[in-house]
Design an enzyme around this catalytic site. Structure first.
Site, PDB file in Angstrom:
ATOM      1  CG  ASP A  13      83.331 126.218 -72.329  1.00  0.00           C
ATOM      2  OD1 ASP A  13      83.763 126.004 -73.477  1.00  0.00           O
ATOM      3  OD2 ASP A  13      82.837 127.290 -71.965  1.00  0.00           O
ATOM      4  CD  GLU A  14      78.791 121.403 -71.150  1.00  0.00           C
ATOM      5  OE1 GLU A  14      79.494 121.315 -72.183  1.00  0.00           O
ATOM      6  OE2 GLU A  14      77.702 121.991 -71.104  1.00  0.00           O
ATOM      7  CE  LYS A  16      80.149 120.221 -75.751  1.00  0.00           C
ATOM      8  NZ  LYS A  16      80.397 121.273 -74.751  1.00  0.00           N
ATOM      9  N   GLY A  40      84.959 125.241 -78.893  1.00  0.00           N
ATOM     10  CA  GLY A  40      86.359 124.841 -78.844  1.00  0.00           C
ATOM     11  C   GLY A  40      86.475 123.578 -78.024  1.00  0.00           C
ATOM     12  CG  HIS A  41      84.829 120.362 -78.754  1.00  0.00           C
ATOM     13  ND1 HIS A  41      83.971 119.527 -79.413  1.00  0.00           N
ATOM     14  CD2 HIS A  41      84.074 121.329 -78.219  1.00  0.00           C
ATOM     15  CE1 HIS A  41      82.746 119.995 -79.285  1.00  0.00           C
ATOM     16  NE2 HIS A  41      82.781 121.091 -78.568  1.00  0.00           N
ATOM     17  CD  GLN A 223      78.327 126.422 -79.379  1.00  0.00           C
ATOM     18  OE1 GLN A 223      77.591 125.739 -80.050  1.00  0.00           O
ATOM     19  NE2 GLN A 223      79.298 127.100 -79.903  1.00  0.00           N
ATOM     20  N   GLY A 301      89.696 132.992 -74.941  1.00  0.00           N
ATOM     21  CA  GLY A 301      90.602 133.305 -73.837  1.00  0.00           C
ATOM     22  C   GLY A 301      89.916 134.059 -72.701  1.00  0.00           C
ATOM     23  NE  ARG A 304      85.519 128.095 -70.623  1.00  0.00           N
ATOM     24  CZ  ARG A 304      86.303 127.063 -70.919  1.00  0.00           C
ATOM     25  NH1 ARG A 304      86.695 126.241 -69.974  1.00  0.00           N
ATOM     26  NH2 ARG A 304      86.669 126.843 -72.162  1.00  0.00           N
ATOM     27  NE  ARG A 330      87.651 121.105 -67.039  1.00  0.00           N
ATOM     28  CZ  ARG A 330      88.527 122.081 -66.847  1.00  0.00           C
ATOM     29  NH1 ARG A 330      88.477 122.819 -65.790  1.00  0.00           N
ATOM     30  NH2 ARG A 330      89.462 122.309 -67.737  1.00  0.00           N
ATOM     31  CG  ASP A 332      90.449 116.772 -61.982  1.00  0.00           C
ATOM     32  OD1 ASP A 332      89.472 116.431 -62.675  1.00  0.00           O
ATOM     33  OD2 ASP A 332      91.297 117.594 -62.357  1.00  0.00           O
ATOM     34  N   GLY A 414      90.649 113.895 -65.206  1.00  0.00           N
ATOM     35  CA  GLY A 414      91.790 114.628 -65.757  1.00  0.00           C
ATOM     36  C   GLY A 414      91.618 114.773 -67.254  1.00  0.00           C
TER      37      GLY A 414
HETATM   38  P1  GDP Z   1      84.257 121.188 -74.420  1.00  0.00           P
HETATM   39  O1  GDP Z   1      83.972 122.397 -75.230  1.00  0.00           O
HETATM   40  O2  GDP Z   1      83.038 120.683 -73.722  1.00  0.00           O
HETATM   41  O3  GDP Z   1      84.983 120.123 -75.169  1.00  0.00           O
HETATM   42  O4  GDP Z   1      85.223 121.645 -73.258  1.00  0.00           O
HETATM   43  P2  GDP Z   1      86.653 122.363 -73.385  1.00  0.00           P
HETATM   44  O5  GDP Z   1      87.546 121.539 -74.191  1.00  0.00           O
HETATM   45  O6  GDP Z   1      86.480 123.802 -73.762  1.00  0.00           O
HETATM   46  O7  GDP Z   1      87.090 122.432 -71.877  1.00  0.00           O
HETATM   47  C1  GDP Z   1      87.400 121.399 -71.226  1.00  0.00           C
HETATM   48  C2  GDP Z   1      88.785 121.580 -70.659  1.00  0.00           C
HETATM   49  O8  GDP Z   1      88.846 120.698 -69.604  1.00  0.00           O
HETATM   50  C3  GDP Z   1      89.895 121.187 -71.596  1.00  0.00           C
HETATM   51  O9  GDP Z   1      91.046 121.927 -71.309  1.00  0.00           O
HETATM   52  C4  GDP Z   1      90.119 119.703 -71.245  1.00  0.00           C
HETATM   53  O10 GDP Z   1      91.423 119.258 -71.538  1.00  0.00           O
HETATM   54  C5  GDP Z   1      89.862 119.732 -69.787  1.00  0.00           C
HETATM   55  N1  GDP Z   1      89.286 118.537 -69.178  1.00  0.00           N
HETATM   56  C6  GDP Z   1      88.384 117.651 -69.677  1.00  0.00           C
HETATM   57  N2  GDP Z   1      88.054 116.750 -68.762  1.00  0.00           N
HETATM   58  C7  GDP Z   1      88.764 117.069 -67.632  1.00  0.00           C
HETATM   59  C8  GDP Z   1      88.835 116.527 -66.314  1.00  0.00           C
HETATM   60  O11 GDP Z   1      88.166 115.573 -65.970  1.00  0.00           O
HETATM   61  N3  GDP Z   1      89.671 117.158 -65.417  1.00  0.00           N
HETATM   62  C9  GDP Z   1      90.411 118.242 -65.753  1.00  0.00           C
HETATM   63  N4  GDP Z   1      91.190 118.778 -64.815  1.00  0.00           N
HETATM   64  N5  GDP Z   1      90.360 118.782 -66.979  1.00  0.00           N
HETATM   65  C10 GDP Z   1      89.549 118.209 -67.894  1.00  0.00           C
END
Ligand code: GDP
Length: 427
Positions: A13-14, A16, A40-41, A223, A301, A304, A330, A332, A414
């Site tokens: 959930d970084e 990606k 989930g991306h 992951q 849902g 975390r 993130r 911000d 963002g």
């Molecule tokens: P993934 O599994 O690594 O792709 O991560 P997720 O998609 O589950 O979670 C990332 C969440 O952070 C999503 O809702 C993205 O839209 C959001 N997101 C990604 N980069 C940023 C960021 O730099 N700032 C903020 N506020 N949200 C972000």
């Protein structure tokens, strides 16, 4: 013939999905190589907000071929749903291929996932209940069914019967569950075969041809490294290989093709499910991060667990993946927190240690050693230039870069594609 891997550097959930979507503009292929629809991306763009569980996040770029590799386990219903969702908003899905060697998540995998997790009681792993672990078990146990098998249903039938007999004995005998009939499972296979046939392909050939033509490939990790079956916090791990080695196996890609390994790190730490998390904040600060960042799972849902940045864990990820560029996401979310803290070492049995332990039991005994840095009030959300960041945010990013031991290529401020600070070009 360069391939670039986007690897989750923490517990997943970084962010990606956003990073892949951003970088895919310069790519010819974006490939998923491990995990299933437990990942989930999230991608946000002018067509809306999309949570992909299987389709690679590069699908919105018209020049990109999206590939689901052999290392992924595929729930056909989920894949078909995502394909339909994309077609509805006018995205061309002819550029999607799924490996004929990828294994299917069958209905009995989903049922067994739930029954096994319930039976674990308080030792539950916190699986997403999507059948991913049981599908990988059957792959290793040579009882798996692959997408390619759907192309020859006649040959599949006797194998399916033998596998189903075995699975039904476990479902009824061990768990007292309801058995599946051969007819219902076979019918579902027939339906999947009909609809998925155009997408099933020997994707290793697609990848090899792309490499031969000097095209650029983005490897989309799912992951995080700390959930890797071998390198993660076993047994609180996923059943596949999110680390970079998984990309070679999960796609049929020669290691020599991997030119860049980008580790994606959130500016703080989260984890979903069970297992130790040394920097976890169970106080108001942790709640504030969760609410500000809306840290609830894309797939389940579930809230975390949140904590400060863990540089010990992050450095370990850099090491096992050979990360040579980092992406910070993130940032911000930390706007307005005073101070911001970084865990630089652990205290374990009265000693200060800087290495990530190999067992979950040892990690559970670690307490963080923190370094405090001044926070910032001026919002970083949406910034696109390094120079516009408040000096304290710059200092925080620089300190993380130092602790990770590799340069920062991007900072994400963002969820939207343009909310990105590009420090270095990926080449
Ligand atoms: P993934 O599994 O690594 O792709 O991560 P997720 O998609 O589950 O979670 C990332 C969440 O952070 C999503 O809702 C993205 O839209 C959001 N997101 C990604 N980069 C940023 C960021 O730099 N700032 C903020 N506020 N949200 C972000």
């Amino acid at each position: 013939m360069p391939a670039y891997a986007i690897i989750g550097g923490q517990w997943g959930d970084e962010g990606k999905g956003k990073v892949v979507d951003y970088l895919a503009r310069d790519m010819h292929i974006v490939a998923r190589y491990s995990g299933g629809n437990n990942a989930g991306h999230t991608v946000m763009n002018e067509k809306g907000q999309f949570a992909f569980h299987l389709v690679p996040s590069g699908i919105f770029w018209p020049q990109v071929t999206c590939v689901i590799g052999n290392g992924v386990v595929v729930d056909p219903d989920v894949l078909l749903n995502e394909i339909e969702g994309l077609q509805k908003v006018g995205v061309d899905v002819h550029r999607l291929q799924v490996s004929d060697r990828a294994h299917l998540i069958m209905p009995y995998h989903i049922l067994l996932d739930r029954l096994e997790e319930e039976a674990r009681g308080h030792r539950a792993i916190g699986t997403t209940g999507k059948g991913v672990g049981p599908a990988y078990e059957d792959k290793a146990g040579r009882r798996g069914i692959r997408l390619g098998d759907l192309l020859d249903l006649e040959a599949l039938l006797p194998r399916l019967k033998a596998i189903l007999d075995y699975k039904n004995r476990i479902i009824t005998g061990v768990y007292g569950g309801r058995p599946f009939t051969l007819e219902e499972v076979y019918e579902r296979c027939r339906g999947w075969a009909e609809r998925l046939r155009p997408f099933i392909a020997p994707v290793e050939i697609t990848v090899r041809q792309a490499l031969a033509q000097g095209q650029r490939i983005l490897l989309e990790g799912a992951q995080g490294s700390l959930l890797d079956l071998d390198h993660g916090t076993y047994p609180y791990v996923t059943s596949s290989y999110p680390t970079v080695g998984g990309a070679c196996i999960g796609l049929g890609l020669p290691p020599s093709a991997v030119q860049g390994v980008l580790g994606v790190f959130k500016a703080y730490t989260t984890r979903v499910g069970g297992g130790p998390l040394p920097t976890e904040l169970t106080d108001a600060t942790g709640d504030a991060i969760r609410e500000r960042a809306w840290e609830y799972g894309t797939t389940t849902g579930r809230p975390r667990r949140c904590g400060w940045f863990d540089a010990v864990a992050a450095r370990y990820s850099v090491m096992v993946n050979g990360v040579n560029m980092a992406v910070l996401t993130r940032l911000d979310v930390l706007d307005g927190f005073h101070p911001v803290r970084i865990c630089t070492a652990y205290r374990l049995n009265g000693k200060v240690v800087e290495h990530f332990p190999s067992s979950a039991a040892l990690l559970a005994k670690c307490t963080p050693v923190y370094e405090d840095l001044p926070g910032w009030d001026r919002p970083t959300a949406g910034l696109t230039r390094w120079d516009d960041l408040p000096p304290q945010a710059q200092r925080y990013a620089k300190r993380l870069e130092e602790l990770l031991g590799c340069p920062l290529a991007l900072i994400s401020t963002g969820p939207h594609r343009h909310e990105t600070i590009e420090i270095r070009r990926i080449n």
